[in-house]
Scaffold this motif. Structure first.
Motif, PDB file in Angstrom:
ATOM      1  N   GLU A 171       0.820  -1.215   0.000  1.00 35.04           N
ATOM      2  CA  GLU A 171       0.000   0.000   0.000  1.00 35.04           C
ATOM      3  C   GLU A 171       0.852   1.262   0.000  1.00 35.04           C
ATOM      4  OE1 GLU A 171      -3.953   1.845   2.210  1.00 35.04           O
ATOM      5  OE2 GLU A 171      -2.922   0.131   3.094  1.00 35.04           O
ATOM      6  N   HIS A 172       2.025   1.186   0.633  1.00 39.85           N
ATOM      7  CA  HIS A 172       2.844   2.389   0.782  1.00 39.85           C
ATOM      8  C   HIS A 172       4.176   2.303   0.040  1.00 39.85           C
ATOM      9  CE1 HIS A 172      -0.075   3.647   3.744  1.00 39.85           C
ATOM     10  NE2 HIS A 172       0.106   2.516   4.404  1.00 39.85           N
ATOM     11  N   ALA A 173       4.368   1.269  -0.766  1.00 40.26           N
ATOM     12  CA  ALA A 173       5.639   1.101  -1.477  1.00 40.26           C
ATOM     13  C   ALA A 173       5.727   2.049  -2.668  1.00 40.26           C
ATOM     14  CB  ALA A 173       5.775  -0.341  -1.948  1.00 40.26           C
ATOM     15  N   ASP A 174       6.953   2.375  -3.056  1.00 38.38           N
ATOM     16  CA  ASP A 174       7.209   3.159  -4.266  1.00 38.38           C
ATOM     17  C   ASP A 174       7.942   2.326  -5.316  1.00 38.38           C
ATOM     18  OD1 ASP A 174       6.118   5.655  -3.329  1.00 38.38           O
ATOM     19  OD2 ASP A 174       7.885   5.861  -2.061  1.00 38.38           O
ATOM     20  N   THR A 175       8.955   1.596  -4.889  1.00 41.13           N
ATOM     21  CA  THR A 175       9.722   0.705  -5.766  1.00 41.13           C
ATOM     22  C   THR A 175       9.574  -0.711  -5.250  1.00 41.13           C
ATOM     23  OG1 THR A 175      11.326   2.453  -6.239  1.00 41.13           O
ATOM     24  CG2 THR A 175      11.999   0.188  -6.711  1.00 41.13           C
ATOM     25  N   VAL A 176       9.254  -1.649  -6.131  1.00 40.96           N
ATOM     26  CA  VAL A 176       8.969  -3.026  -5.708  1.00 40.96           C
ATOM     27  C   VAL A 176       9.855  -4.004  -6.462  1.00 40.96           C
ATOM     28  CG1 VAL A 176       6.598  -2.606  -4.962  1.00 40.96           C
ATOM     29  CG2 VAL A 176       7.051  -3.142  -7.365  1.00 40.96           C
ATOM     30  N   ASN A 177      10.170  -5.111  -5.794  1.00 41.91           N
ATOM     31  CA  ASN A 177      10.919  -6.199  -6.429  1.00 41.91           C
ATOM     32  C   ASN A 177       9.972  -7.046  -7.273  1.00 41.91           C
ATOM     33  OD1 ASN A 177      13.331  -5.454  -5.169  1.00 41.91           O
ATOM     34  ND2 ASN A 177      12.921  -6.747  -3.383  1.00 41.91           N
ATOM     35  N   LEU A 178      10.409  -7.382  -8.478  1.00 42.15           N
ATOM     36  CA  LEU A 178       9.591  -8.185  -9.386  1.00 42.15           C
ATOM     37  C   LEU A 178      10.302  -9.495  -9.709  1.00 42.15           C
ATOM     38  CD1 LEU A 178       8.441  -5.456 -11.948  1.00 42.15           C
ATOM     39  CD2 LEU A 178       7.236  -6.247  -9.910  1.00 42.15           C
ATOM     40  N   GLU A 179       9.567 -10.589  -9.567  1.00 41.14           N
ATOM     41  CA  GLU A 179      10.026 -11.886 -10.047  1.00 41.14           C
ATOM     42  C   GLU A 179       8.966 -12.423 -10.988  1.00 41.14           C
ATOM     43  OE1 GLU A 179      10.745 -16.498  -8.707  1.00 41.14           O
ATOM     44  OE2 GLU A 179      11.058 -14.957  -7.182  1.00 41.14           O
ATOM     45  N   PHE A 180       9.328 -12.604 -12.240  1.00 40.57           N
ATOM     46  CA  PHE A 180       8.382 -13.093 -13.232  1.00 40.57           C
ATOM     47  C   PHE A 180       8.249 -14.601 -13.124  1.00 40.57           C
ATOM     48  CE2 PHE A 180      10.426  -9.234 -14.792  1.00 40.57           C
ATOM     49  CZ  PHE A 180       9.315  -8.407 -14.869  1.00 40.57           C
ATOM     50  N   ASP A 181       7.085 -15.115 -13.495  1.00 43.14           N
ATOM     51  CA  ASP A 181       6.798 -16.542 -13.381  1.00 43.14           C
ATOM     52  C   ASP A 181       7.761 -17.339 -14.260  1.00 43.14           C
ATOM     53  OD1 ASP A 181       5.249 -18.905 -12.720  1.00 43.14           O
ATOM     54  OD2 ASP A 181       4.440 -18.763 -14.747  1.00 43.14           O
ATOM     55  N   GLN A 182       8.498 -18.263 -13.652  1.00 41.16           N
ATOM     56  CA  GLN A 182       9.533 -19.000 -14.372  1.00 41.16           C
ATOM     57  C   GLN A 182       8.952 -19.872 -15.476  1.00 41.16           C
ATOM     58  OE1 GLN A 182      12.941 -18.514 -13.934  1.00 41.16           O
ATOM     59  NE2 GLN A 182      12.860 -19.557 -15.903  1.00 41.16           N
ATOM     60  N   GLN A 183       7.781 -20.436 -15.250  1.00 38.14           N
ATOM     61  CA  GLN A 183       7.159 -21.270 -16.281  1.00 38.14           C
ATOM     62  C   GLN A 183       6.815 -20.423 -17.509  1.00 38.14           C
ATOM     63  OE1 GLN A 183       3.874 -23.613 -14.907  1.00 38.14           O
ATOM     64  NE2 GLN A 183       3.389 -24.409 -16.929  1.00 38.14           N
ATOM     65  N   THR A 184       6.282 -19.236 -17.283  1.00 38.13           N
ATOM     66  CA  THR A 184       5.974 -18.339 -18.392  1.00 38.13           C
ATOM     67  C   THR A 184       7.240 -17.974 -19.148  1.00 38.13           C
ATOM     68  OG1 THR A 184       4.078 -17.408 -17.218  1.00 38.13           O
ATOM     69  CG2 THR A 184       4.990 -16.104 -19.011  1.00 38.13           C
ATOM     70  N   MET A 185       8.312 -17.653 -18.415  1.00 37.92           N
ATOM     71  CA  MET A 185       9.568 -17.288 -19.062  1.00 37.92           C
ATOM     72  C   MET A 185      10.109 -18.440 -19.900  1.00 37.92           C
ATOM     73  SD  MET A 185      11.506 -15.085 -16.079  1.00 37.92           S
ATOM     74  CE  MET A 185      12.722 -14.398 -17.207  1.00 37.92           C
ATOM     75  N   THR A 186      10.027 -19.655 -19.384  1.00 43.03           N
ATOM     76  CA  THR A 186      10.545 -20.825 -20.100  1.00 43.03           C
ATOM     77  C   THR A 186       9.763 -21.049 -21.392  1.00 43.03           C
ATOM     78  OG1 THR A 186      11.258 -21.861 -18.031  1.00 43.03           O
ATOM     79  CG2 THR A 186      10.968 -23.297 -19.947  1.00 43.03           C
ATOM     80  N   ILE A 187       8.443 -20.948 -21.314  1.00 43.45           N
ATOM     81  CA  ILE A 187       7.612 -21.159 -22.511  1.00 43.45           C
ATOM     82  C   ILE A 187       7.900 -20.093 -23.560  1.00 43.45           C
ATOM     83  CG2 ILE A 187       5.241 -21.113 -23.379  1.00 43.45           C
ATOM     84  CD1 ILE A 187       4.409 -22.361 -20.668  1.00 43.45           C
ATOM     85  N   VAL A 188       7.920 -18.825 -23.144  1.00 43.95           N
ATOM     86  CA  VAL A 188       8.154 -17.729 -24.087  1.00 43.95           C
ATOM     87  C   VAL A 188       9.517 -17.873 -24.752  1.00 43.95           C
ATOM     88  CG1 VAL A 188       8.541 -15.233 -24.263  1.00 43.95           C
ATOM     89  CG2 VAL A 188       6.597 -16.103 -22.957  1.00 43.95           C
ATOM     90  N   GLU A 189      10.550 -18.148 -23.964  1.00 44.96           N
ATOM     91  CA  GLU A 189      11.892 -18.248 -24.525  1.00 44.96           C
ATOM     92  C   GLU A 189      12.043 -19.472 -25.422  1.00 44.96           C
ATOM     93  OE1 GLU A 189      14.458 -18.047 -21.143  1.00 44.96           O
ATOM     94  OE2 GLU A 189      14.004 -15.922 -20.773  1.00 44.96           O
ATOM     95  N   THR A 190      11.357 -20.567 -25.096  1.00 48.52           N
ATOM     96  CA  THR A 190      11.413 -21.761 -25.938  1.00 48.52           C
ATOM     97  C   THR A 190      10.739 -21.502 -27.283  1.00 48.52           C
ATOM     98  OG1 THR A 190      11.411 -23.233 -24.008  1.00 48.52           O
ATOM     99  CG2 THR A 190      10.759 -24.187 -26.122  1.00 48.52           C
ATOM    100  N   VAL A 191       9.576 -20.877 -27.257  1.00 43.97           N
ATOM    101  CA  VAL A 191       8.867 -20.560 -28.497  1.00 43.97           C
ATOM    102  C   VAL A 191       9.701 -19.612 -29.361  1.00 43.97           C
ATOM    103  CG1 VAL A 191       6.845 -19.394 -29.457  1.00 43.97           C
ATOM    104  CG2 VAL A 191       6.577 -20.997 -27.556  1.00 43.97           C
ATOM    105  N   GLU A 192      10.281 -18.589 -28.744  1.00 38.80           N
ATOM    106  CA  GLU A 192      11.106 -17.644 -29.499  1.00 38.80           C
ATOM    107  C   GLU A 192      12.307 -18.344 -30.131  1.00 38.80           C
ATOM    108  OE1 GLU A 192      12.130 -14.548 -26.782  1.00 38.80           O
ATOM    109  OE2 GLU A 192      10.300 -13.394 -27.186  1.00 38.80           O
TER     110      GLU A 192
END
Length: 203
Positions: A171-192
Motif C-alpha cells: 500500500e505504501h511502497a514506491d519501488t517493488v521487487n519483481l520476479e516473473f513466473d519461471q514457467q511463463t519465461m521458459t515457454i516464451v523463450e522456448t517458443v522464441e
C-alpha cells in the motif's frame, strides 16, 4: 522455494553498510522465527536471503553487490516495513505460485486507484521483460504472489484486496521487487528460440 504468500511484515531494525555490501537486521514476532536455523532461507521483499544470525525476535542477513543492484533492499532505512516469508517445507499448502526468491528487476508504482474495498496499482517495469507479463498471469511483487490485471506496454495493474494490504507493504511502497513466473519465461523463450531456428533454416 517460496509460495508468494507473505506471512507478515518485519521491521528493519539495523543496517550496516560497507562497499557494495550491506548487513540487514529485521525484527519480527517470535512465532515467525520458530525453529529457524543458520543457513535457512527467508524471503525479504521477495528476495531469498540466508540467515547468518538470529535471536528470539531478530534475524540477520548479508546482502552482496548483485542483490543490491537488482533489488530494492539497498534503499531500505531503519524503521521500514518489509514483507517476510519463510521458505516452503514439504507438505505446506501451495496458496500462491512457486517463487524462487531470485529477483529479476525492480518496478516503479506510478499510479494508485482507490475504491471502498480495494486498491489498484499500476507498475512500470523495464522494457526487456514485456514478453513475460501477461494479463491474468502470475507475478511476484515484493514477494507477494499476485495476478496481473491489465497490461499496457511496459506497465501492468494489480488489484489488491484488504487482506493483501493488511499483510504486505504494497500500500505504501514506491519501488517493488519483481520476479516473473519461471514457467511463463521458459515457454516464451522456448517458443522464441524455435521460431528463430525455423526462420534461420528458411533463409
Amino acid at each position: 522455494m517460496f509460495t508468494g504468500i507473505v506471512q507478515t511484515q518485519a521491521t528493519v531494525a539495523q543496517l550496516h553498510d560497507r562497499d557494495n555490501f550491506r548487513q540487514l537486521t529485521v525484527e519480527v514476532s517470535p512465532e515467525h522465527l520458530h525453529n529457524v536455523a543458520l543457513g535457512a532461507s527467508i524471503a525479504i521483499n521477495g528476495c531469498c536471503l540466508t540467515v547468518v544470525a538470529f535471536t528470539e525476535t531478530t534475524v540477520n542477513f548479508d546482502i552482496i553487490d548483485e542483490t543490491l543492484r537488482l533489488t530494492n533492499l539497498g534503499g531500505l532505512a531503519v524503521g521500514d516495513k518489509v514483507n517476510f516469508e519463510r521458505s516452503l517445507k514439504v507438505g505446506d499448502e501451495m496458496g500462491g505460485h512457486y517463487v524462487s526468491g531470485h529477483i529479476h528487476c525492480t518496478g516503479a508504482i506510478v499510479k494508485r486507484e482507490r475504491s471502498t474495498d480495494n486498491l489498484a496499482l499500476w507498475i512500470e517495469f523495464p522494457e526487456q521483460f514485456k514478453p513475460y507479463v501477461l494479463a491474468k498471469g502470475f507475478i511476484s511483487v515484493n514477494g507477494a504472489s499476485l495476478t496481473v490485471g491489465q497490461v499496457e506496454s511496459n506497465r501492468f495493474s494489480l488489484h489488491l484486496i484488504p487482506e493483501t494490504l493488511r499483510l504486505t507493504n504494497l500500500e505504501h511502497a514506491d519501488t517493488v521487487n519483481l520476479e516473473f513466473d519461471q514457467q511463463t519465461m521458459t515457454i516464451v523463450e522456448t517458443v522464441e528460440r524455435v521460431l528463430n531456428q525455423r526462420a534461420a533454416a528458411a533463409d
